[in-house]
Design an enzyme around this catalytic site. Sequence first.
Site: not given
Length: 844
Positions: A254, A643
């Site tokens: 806008d 891990t």
Amino acid sequence: MILLLLGAFVVVAAVGDLPDAAIIVAVVCLNTAIGVVQEVRAANALAALEQLAAPEATAIRDGRPVRVPTADLVPGDQVRLDAGDVVPADVVLVQAAGVQVDESSMTGESVPVSRESGAELLAGSVLTRGRALGQVVRTGTTSALGGIAAAVVAAGVRTTPLQRRLSRLSGQLVWLTLAVAALVLVLGIARGQDLTDMLVVAVSLAVAAIPESLPAVVTVALALGAYRMARRNALVRRLPAVETLGSVTVLATDKTGTLTEGRMTVGLVWTPDGSWRVSGGGYAVAGGFDPIDEVVDGEALSLLLRDVVLCNDARLTGPAAGEWTVVGDPMEGALLVAAAKHDPGFLALSEQWCRVGELPFDSTTKRMVTIHRSSVGRLVVCKGAPEAVFDALGDPARAEAARIAAEGLARRGYRVLAVADALRDDPDAEVDLDRDRPAGLMLRGLVALVDPPRESARDVVSACREAGIRAVMITGDHPATARAIADELTITLDGPEVATGADVAGGRHAERVSDIGVYARTRPQDKVDIVAAWQRRGAVVAMTGDGVNDAPALRNADIGVAMGNRGTEVARQAADLVLADDDLRTVVAAVQEGRRIYANIRRFLRYGLSGGLAEVLVLLLAPWLGMPLPLTPGQILWINMVTHGLPGVAFGGEPADPVDMRRPSPSPERSVLGGLLPQIAATAALIAVVALAVGLSVEGEGARRTTIFLGLGLAQLWLALVLRAPRGDGGWRARSLEAAVAGAALLLVAGAVWPPLCELLDTTAASASQIALVAILAAVPAAVVAVVGRLYRGSGGSRVPGPGPKGPGDGAGHRRNMEGERGGHHAGEHHAGEHRGDRRRSRG
């Protein structure tokens, strides 16, 4: 993927493997808890913003004005409105005195409009001048504001590019995993293996292949991104929206209050004797008048500024922190600020010239006339639209010259006011204000006003262009005004054409949408059509705005960005991202954050899938080497939890790569694994070979499982250190991944040395020398990846594609141009073929 884990839980529980079942349940609960907690935190972060809108209205109850919540108003109520009040519902004016209304939140028009008795005011508009008494005719969802809100709700919530990519990936992984597990189960039974043993093997394969930590890692990465954005005043309503900004290819914004300041400023003054350019923006007292012509008459300028101060109903208070505060019509306030820039003493002229009569501005005459008296005589001042003032002049030649000047200013996007006056030496002289040509009225000049661009807007447009993002302006203003602002912001470099709301309503914009940079005279439904037209071209569209009229487009766009301070509550509720500081530069920072998250998720996927595929290869190859079940489901889950847990979170916080903002984002249709599969396969094979080798180096089934357990886990942790993002001078804060890898290594080793964990995971205690040997051998795959990556970079393979084209045109072209991929500058992230393709696409 979570459903597949739950299926694995049912199988291992059915065969009586309760420890493995408990670990699976723990993983599922952890992923769910992380997601819920982060979503709740995001919702709580926005709660403070929602408190900004607690509107009340002054209603007439029992003949007395009382303050009541807007929600308590009903049709038939009468409400009193003064300058500065927000219209609480759709009302019809019963009484109106000099009323002007700012309807920018509803229509996008930046200039207030006059309204008289009998006119209708829409909920959400603001009275800028005058006072009124209105009767409520519609409230709630039946009001204009409520109707837009209903359209927002009906639009639903779009899935983000990341959600679509991960959905495709998870589906592919699940079906591939099920197929491999079923094949292994059938072949094992055909070979005469025990059904229970083969079920455990099949479940182990499924658990190994699925990166079960991916949901948690993605959620944490998004949450960390949301936290970093919140620190920069960007509040995220939905976590997936964090990454979506990184995929944006079109920024539909806008104009009023977003690209511009949302307040009128005098930019130029024209008099028959010369012109001046006015410096300084907003209501700041800094600035002045710079002559445009070689010879100008300062007297003419002083007389013009005197008139705009006297024929004015606004007031200035302040200054505070260098800014004036305007009470009344913002446009009239801008005239006072301009006079103060020339000479602050002009603001006291109303004390020398006493107003004794006036004709307020109305939409019929399009002008305002005031009469003032002082010791030198009686002064009549007329201010209004140029055509209305020119008709009241007595000098046709001067009027024609002014008309030409006014038309030129209008074409440049200015809103033009004309000013004329007449001074009578006789204080008692009569002046007929209703006549078309008051005797002796003389033109003093023209005042050109503009809603100026924000200082940061041009930088934002340039940054978006460099990142391969097209900026498109959508506004309700006049096409000439919108075009002038777009030219100044360089938006029209990418889209030179200007379209109107009529073009959109007739569908005439759809085929040339890639050539249009400015949409003017639009309605709320037009903005939705514009967003849809870009989406049909394969673009990912972000829509920024603050008004009620922006809300439907905010919801229909791939990501809606609302302004937090001046934005309406409807816009904030419809948006995915709320800018608490209303600073458009925050959007660029959010785009960078989104690309950072996407790059980090890809790093984790390469890391996690390499380890998962290595585990699958170990399970498939081990029986041929005399190891029927090298890992149990619980051991695999422990490896993946350790891990992927701490390192996964650390991957989500890896620093941004500046190169990511100098090239387009990948197409939403491209797989999140695009370009990574060869690296994943090669790395997984290396890890599997090393794990099987360390397993074969020891005797005994339990010892082999333990060394393979350690080898797989430590090899993945070494790989994490190689795949990390490029490091700058970030100090200890940039070393979170190294700390996470160290912590994960301790947890992994604990599973092979601490008796309670050894019993839970069915491992045997390993000696320090065994662990050291496994750790050294496990570093081999990461070392190979690092060396190959360094050799590849040395050969020029890390060359980065250019920023690409101006923006997406057709869908296929967009996909071709957006496919340039990030991350090829470390650890062999991309193979040579892919980079050659990137360079070809960049040249294209």
